[in-house]
Design an enzyme around this catalytic site. Structure first.
Site, short mmCIF file in Angstrom:
data_model
loop_
_atom_site.label_atom_id
_atom_site.label_comp_id
_atom_site.label_asym_id
_atom_site.label_seq_id
_atom_site.Cartn_x
_atom_site.Cartn_y
_atom_site.Cartn_z
N GLY A 85 54.38 0.29 -58.37
CA GLY A 85 55.29 -0.68 -57.76
C GLY A 85 56.74 -0.31 -58.07
O GLY A 85 57.59 -1.17 -58.24
N GLY A 86 57.00 1.00 -58.11
CA GLY A 86 58.30 1.48 -58.58
C GLY A 86 59.40 1.52 -57.53
O GLY A 86 60.53 1.88 -57.83
N GLY A 87 59.08 1.11 -56.29
CA GLY A 87 60.09 1.19 -55.23
C GLY A 87 61.02 0.00 -55.19
O GLY A 87 62.11 0.07 -54.63
N TYR A 143 53.18 -16.59 -69.66
CA TYR A 143 52.04 -17.51 -69.64
C TYR A 143 50.70 -16.81 -69.87
O TYR A 143 49.66 -17.40 -69.67
CB TYR A 143 52.01 -18.32 -68.33
CG TYR A 143 52.14 -17.51 -67.06
CD1 TYR A 143 51.08 -16.72 -66.61
CD2 TYR A 143 53.31 -17.55 -66.30
CE1 TYR A 143 51.19 -15.98 -65.44
CE2 TYR A 143 53.43 -16.82 -65.13
CZ TYR A 143 52.37 -16.03 -64.71
OH TYR A 143 52.46 -15.29 -63.55
N LYS A 196 46.84 -11.82 -66.10
CA LYS A 196 47.77 -11.36 -67.15
C LYS A 196 47.10 -11.48 -68.53
O LYS A 196 47.34 -10.65 -69.41
CB LYS A 196 49.07 -12.15 -67.12
CG LYS A 196 49.90 -11.96 -65.85
CD LYS A 196 50.48 -10.57 -65.70
CE LYS A 196 51.51 -10.52 -64.56
NZ LYS A 196 52.01 -9.15 -64.32
N ARG A 253 58.82 -15.77 -53.88
CA ARG A 253 57.50 -16.40 -53.96
C ARG A 253 57.43 -17.52 -55.00
O ARG A 253 56.72 -18.50 -54.81
CB ARG A 253 56.44 -15.36 -54.31
CG ARG A 253 56.21 -14.35 -53.22
CD ARG A 253 55.20 -13.30 -53.67
NE ARG A 253 54.84 -12.45 -52.55
CZ ARG A 253 55.50 -11.35 -52.21
NH1 ARG A 253 56.55 -10.97 -52.91
NH2 ARG A 253 55.13 -10.64 -51.17
N1 COA Z 1 49.32 -19.51 -50.80
C1 COA Z 1 47.97 -19.58 -50.73
N2 COA Z 1 47.18 -18.52 -50.41
C2 COA Z 1 47.80 -17.34 -50.17
C3 COA Z 1 49.20 -17.19 -50.25
C4 COA Z 1 49.98 -18.34 -50.59
N3 COA Z 1 51.30 -18.28 -50.69
N4 COA Z 1 49.51 -15.89 -49.97
C5 COA Z 1 48.33 -15.27 -49.73
N5 COA Z 1 47.31 -16.13 -49.86
C6 COA Z 1 45.91 -15.85 -49.63
C7 COA Z 1 45.65 -15.54 -48.19
O1 COA Z 1 45.55 -16.71 -47.42
C8 COA Z 1 44.36 -14.74 -48.27
O2 COA Z 1 43.24 -15.58 -48.43
P1 COA Z 1 42.26 -16.01 -47.18
O3 COA Z 1 41.74 -14.73 -46.60
O4 COA Z 1 41.24 -16.86 -47.82
O5 COA Z 1 43.18 -16.74 -46.22
C9 COA Z 1 44.51 -14.00 -49.57
O6 COA Z 1 45.52 -14.68 -50.34
C10 COA Z 1 44.93 -12.58 -49.39
O7 COA Z 1 46.10 -12.57 -48.61
P2 COA Z 1 46.62 -11.27 -47.87
O8 COA Z 1 48.02 -11.54 -47.38
O9 COA Z 1 45.61 -10.79 -46.92
O10 COA Z 1 46.62 -10.30 -49.12
P3 COA Z 1 47.35 -8.96 -49.32
O11 COA Z 1 46.38 -8.15 -50.06
O12 COA Z 1 47.96 -8.40 -48.10
O13 COA Z 1 48.58 -9.42 -50.28
C11 COA Z 1 49.34 -10.88 -52.02
C12 COA Z 1 48.45 -9.73 -51.63
C13 COA Z 1 48.75 -12.15 -51.48
C14 COA Z 1 49.39 -10.97 -53.56
C15 COA Z 1 50.79 -10.74 -51.45
O14 COA Z 1 51.56 -11.86 -51.80
C16 COA Z 1 51.45 -9.48 -51.93
O15 COA Z 1 51.27 -8.43 -51.33
N6 COA Z 1 52.22 -9.55 -53.01
C17 COA Z 1 52.83 -8.35 -53.61
C18 COA Z 1 54.16 -8.58 -54.16
C19 COA Z 1 54.24 -9.73 -55.09
O16 COA Z 1 53.45 -10.65 -55.08
N7 COA Z 1 55.26 -9.71 -55.94
C20 COA Z 1 55.52 -10.76 -56.86
C21 COA Z 1 55.15 -10.35 -58.20
S1 COA Z 1 55.64 -11.60 -59.35
#
Ligand code: COA
Length: 279
Positions: A15-17, A147, A162, A199
């Site tokens: 996640g280095g980008g 946490y 975590k 988020r």
């Molecule tokens: N609230 C509730 N459910 C959520 C959600 C939210 N804000 N965001 C995603 N989901 C659920 C989706 O609805 C899906 O579930 P479902 O199929 O039952 O509907 C599931 O999570 C997966 O979502 P999807 O977007 O397909 O997953 P992804 O693999 O593309 O993404 C995440 C992964 C959800 C963690 C996305 O937020 C992400 O890519 N995050 C990376 C960066 C990040 O979170 N950085 C912060 C670090 S502190």
């Protein structure tokens, strides 16, 4: 910090980008490290790598989703081919979102745990096997959260993951010490980055109320975290094993101390208490 603290060391940062990963990449590079970046999206990886090269450093990129162990292995091989053997791994890639737990779908729970916990395992396993096979020492830094040991509502999947990351850190800090491999973790409090704050801190009111509860009265900065990370992964930290460094401006303790909410009592209430009026 000595300007050559990480001279010649190859640091693989997941996640280095973007965000904290990018800040660590730039800081490690400024201390002489060669930076191996991976992440899901090519564009931010290329941008970070180019910034490092423009400053005279060395960087390589490879894309993968850390949830996929075969892709992780392929990325490690590609990065080693580009920069040479890896010395340092930072498991920074994460996923998180706010959600009442009764509304969290199995897929949502799965997505976060597979990025944070399984992803950390896949990368650590790949790096560990690389170090054991080549008889080279290694240093792993895992990014936890404050946490990890208290749990937290509304980020259930992340809290579970975590906690697992810290268990992995401490288990392998002992098991793999005989191979010259060190593992430690940092548990950061709130540090503004686009990915996390969009988020987890979606409104100004939320932002301000969190900030006020931090004894340091401010959020952390990615650069501060990067400095601590550089120390932990470098030889300067070589006696640290299985440690989790809390880095949160005192926020965790502020929430834990039984009477800490008295910080919000106005002076006149204290005066009344002193006079025995019971506030
Ligand atoms: N609230 C509730 N459910 C959520 C959600 C939210 N804000 N965001 C995603 N989901 C659920 C989706 O609805 C899906 O579930 P479902 O199929 O039952 O509907 C599931 O999570 C997966 O979502 P999807 O977007 O397909 O997953 P992804 O693999 O593309 O993404 C995440 C992964 C959800 C963690 C996305 O937020 C992400 O890519 N995050 C990376 C960066 C990040 O979170 N950085 C912060 C670090 S502190």
């Amino acid at each position: 910090m000595a300007p050559d603290l990480l001279a010649g060391r190859v640091a693989w940062i997941t996640g280095g980008g973007t965000g904290l990963g990018r800040a660590m990449a730039l800081r490690f590079a400024s201390l002489g490290g060669k930076i191996a970046l991976c992440g899901r999206r090519q564009e931010p990886l290329d941008e970070t790598a180019q910034t490092i090269r423009d400053a005279g450093g060395e960087a390589a990129v490879a894309t993968c989703d850390v949830r996929d162990p075969d892709a992780v292995q392929a990325v490690l091989e590609s990065l080693v081919e580009q920069l040479g053997p890896i010395d340092i791994l930072v498991n920074n890639a994460a996923g998180n979102f706010l959600c009442p737990s009764e509304e969290l779908s199995p897929n949502g729970f799965d997505a976060v745990v597979r990025i944070v916990l399984h992803g950390t395992f896949h990368c650590t396993r790949a790096a560990g096997r690389h170090w054991i096979e080549t008889k080279r020492p290694g240093s792993v830094l895992n990014i936890a959260a404050t946490y990890w040991n208290t749990g937290s509502g509304f980020v259930l999947a992340s809290a579970c993951a975590k906690a697992g990351v810290v268990a992995l850190t401490r288990s392998l800090a002992v098991e793999w010490a005989r191979h010259g491999i060190r593992l430690n973790a940092i548990a950061p409090g709130p540090i503004p980055t686009e990915g996390a704050f969009s988020r987890l801190m979606p409104s100004d009111a939320m932002l301000e109320s969190r900030r006020r509860k931090i004894p340091a009265q401010r959020f952390g900065t990615p650069e501060e975290l990067a400095d601590l990370a550089a120390f932990v992964v470098s030889d300067a930290g070589s006696w640290m094993r299985g440690e989790v460094v809390t880095f949160d401006g005192g926020e965790w303790l502020r929430g834990a101390g039984e009477f800490n909410d008295l910080l919000e009592l106005p002076p006149e209430t204290w005066e009344a208490l002193r006079k025995g009026a019971g506030g």
